[in-house]
Design an enzyme around this catalytic site. Structure first.
Site, short mmCIF file in Angstrom:
data_model
loop_
_atom_site.label_atom_id
_atom_site.label_comp_id
_atom_site.label_asym_id
_atom_site.label_seq_id
_atom_site.Cartn_x
_atom_site.Cartn_y
_atom_site.Cartn_z
N HIS A 13 0.88 -1.19 0.00
CA HIS A 13 0.00 0.00 0.00
C HIS A 13 0.90 1.23 0.00
O HIS A 13 1.44 1.62 1.04
CB HIS A 13 -0.90 0.01 1.24
N HIS A 15 1.66 5.28 -1.65
CA HIS A 15 1.34 6.47 -2.44
C HIS A 15 2.63 7.06 -2.97
O HIS A 15 3.50 7.47 -2.18
CB HIS A 15 0.61 7.52 -1.58
N ASN A 41 -5.01 7.29 -6.13
CA ASN A 41 -5.69 8.57 -5.86
C ASN A 41 -4.78 9.76 -6.17
O ASN A 41 -4.58 10.64 -5.35
CB ASN A 41 -6.15 8.63 -4.39
N LYS A 101 -9.11 -0.28 -6.27
CA LYS A 101 -9.22 0.34 -4.95
C LYS A 101 -10.47 1.19 -4.82
O LYS A 101 -10.77 2.00 -5.70
CB LYS A 101 -7.98 1.22 -4.74
N HIS A 138 -10.47 1.12 1.26
CA HIS A 138 -10.24 2.06 2.35
C HIS A 138 -11.46 1.90 3.24
O HIS A 138 -12.57 2.30 2.86
CB HIS A 138 -10.10 3.50 1.83
N HIS A 175 -4.94 -0.59 5.76
CA HIS A 175 -4.49 0.20 6.93
C HIS A 175 -5.46 0.16 8.10
O HIS A 175 -5.99 1.19 8.52
CB HIS A 175 -4.18 1.64 6.54
N ASP A 254 1.23 2.55 3.49
CA ASP A 254 0.41 3.74 3.32
C ASP A 254 1.27 5.00 3.44
O ASP A 254 0.80 6.04 3.89
CB ASP A 254 -0.77 3.79 4.31
N ALA A 270 -4.23 14.83 5.20
CA ALA A 270 -4.04 13.55 5.89
C ALA A 270 -2.97 12.75 5.15
O ALA A 270 -2.99 12.65 3.93
CB ALA A 270 -5.35 12.77 5.90
#
Ligand code: DOR
Ligand code: ZN
Length: 348
Positions: A13, A15, A41, A101, A138, A175, A254, A270
């Site tokens: 996971h 980003h 995302n 996702k 999520h 997560h 994450d 966040a």
């Protein structure tokens, strides 16, 4: 024990963002992980078609040097929105996206295009089940009346419903932050697994809102992420299950980088940038819990790959017990535990 050698791990996971930010953060992951499951995302432009999947993979690969390309593979995902069709999923699978996702609408960074009506996506889930594509969730309720701290617990109804109605669909609850989520994933069949981050193994809500000893009464915006860290009891449940040797629970960092200005301001994004410290902190936590030798390697290097039905990595990596102070920032991005002492490092 002051060194440990394990199979090179995977981050299920991650980003990576795009352009400049991608260039800045990618080397931190490549240093420690053989593969990363890349979250969709991105902005501008989320990854919602097969062309996006191809373009984003190409962009990531273009940032890697020849040597890095031989050492690291991005595993691609597509984001499911309320408009996603079975045809889009079919094409994404042809573009070698291994997971799709779902962000429930409005619950986190870049989720305005997220999902509200899960039943409306049943034709999409049907296709994923046939294609054997993993559904990545999520897990927070998008309903406005559900308070933030209860959003994960409330979402578990949706998870149970999808797992019941699609018994062959492999699902990852991403997560996880609560004991409720741990219990739910333990109860559900083998098709349902969960990722655990390193920051959720370290933090509680008090480390975010300034009640813990370390936070000295001050709000810690760099520890702010979604789902937000919960209680000591929840953290204890995560620590216990992460070191239990249960293959349903595996590592997904994450790691979610934001530029310093977006973390040190009135409207804080966040996301916690954990990539530079991920494996050292896992060594530290597993050592603290007495399971460095027997349970770290399965958690970071085996269970995820097995769930995703990927071959295990054959390369190995060494970590040494040697103190270092985490830099205050890496090129404008503040890492998790900035300025703090860490007791393990990756041997380079
Ligand atoms: O804290 C988070 N940040 N949680 C997410 O789900 C998304 C991530 C991001 O993209 O920044
Ligand atoms: Zn994420």
């Amino acid at each position: 024990m002051d060194t440990i050698e394990i199979r090179k791990p995977d981050d299920f996971h991650l980003h990576l963002r795009r352009s400049e930010l991608l260039r800045k953060v990618l080397p931190h992951t490549v240093n420690q992980f053989a593969r990363g499951l890349i979250m969709p995302n991105t902005r501008p432009g989320p990854i919602i078609t097969n062309e996006h999947v191809d373009n984003y993979r190409n962009e990531i690969c273009s940032v890697l040097t020849k040597d890095q390309l031989a050492e690291f593979s991005p595993l691609m995902t597509i984001q499911i929105t309320q408009e996603t069709t079975p045809e889009i999923i079919n094409k994404a699978e042809q573009a070698r996206a291994i997971a799709a996702k779902i962000y429930p609408q409005g619950v986190t960074t870049n989720s305005e295009n997220g999902v509200v009506d899960f039943r409306g996506l049943y034709p999409v889930f049907e296709t994923m089940q046939e294609l054997d594509m993993v559904l990545s969730l999520h897990g927070e309720s998008p309903q406005e009346m559900v308070p933030g701290l209860e959003k994960e617990k409330t979402f578990l109804h949706t998870l149970r419903m999808i797992a019941r109605d699609f018994p062959k669909l492999r699902i990852v609850l991403e997560h996880i932050t609560t004991e409720d989520a741990v219990k739910c994933v333990l109860e559900l069949p083998e098709t349902v697994a969960a990722t655990i981050t390193v920051h959720h193994l370290f933090l509680t809500l008090d480390d975010v809102i300034g009640y813990s000893k370390d936070s000295k009464g001050l709000m810690q915006s760099h520890n702010f992420c979604k789902p937000i860290a919960k209680t000591v009891y929840d953290r204890a449940a995560l620590r216990k299950v992460a070191t239990s040797g249960n293959p349903k629970f595996f590592f997904g960092s994450d790691s979610a980088p934001h530029l310093k200005g977006s973390k040190e301001c009135a409207s804080v994004c966040a996301g916690v940038f954990t990539a530079p410290v991920a494996l050292p902190l896992l060594c530290q936590m597993f050592e603290y819990l007495g399971h460095l030798e027997d349970r770290l390697e399965p958690f970071v290097s085996e269970f995820g790959a097995k769930f995703y039905r990927l071959p295990l990595n054959s390369e190995r990596i060494c970590c040494v017990k040697k103190e270092w102070i985490v830099p205050q920032e890496y090129d404008g991005i503040v890492p998790f535990m900035a300025g703090q002492k860490i007791y393990w490092q990756v041997e380079t």
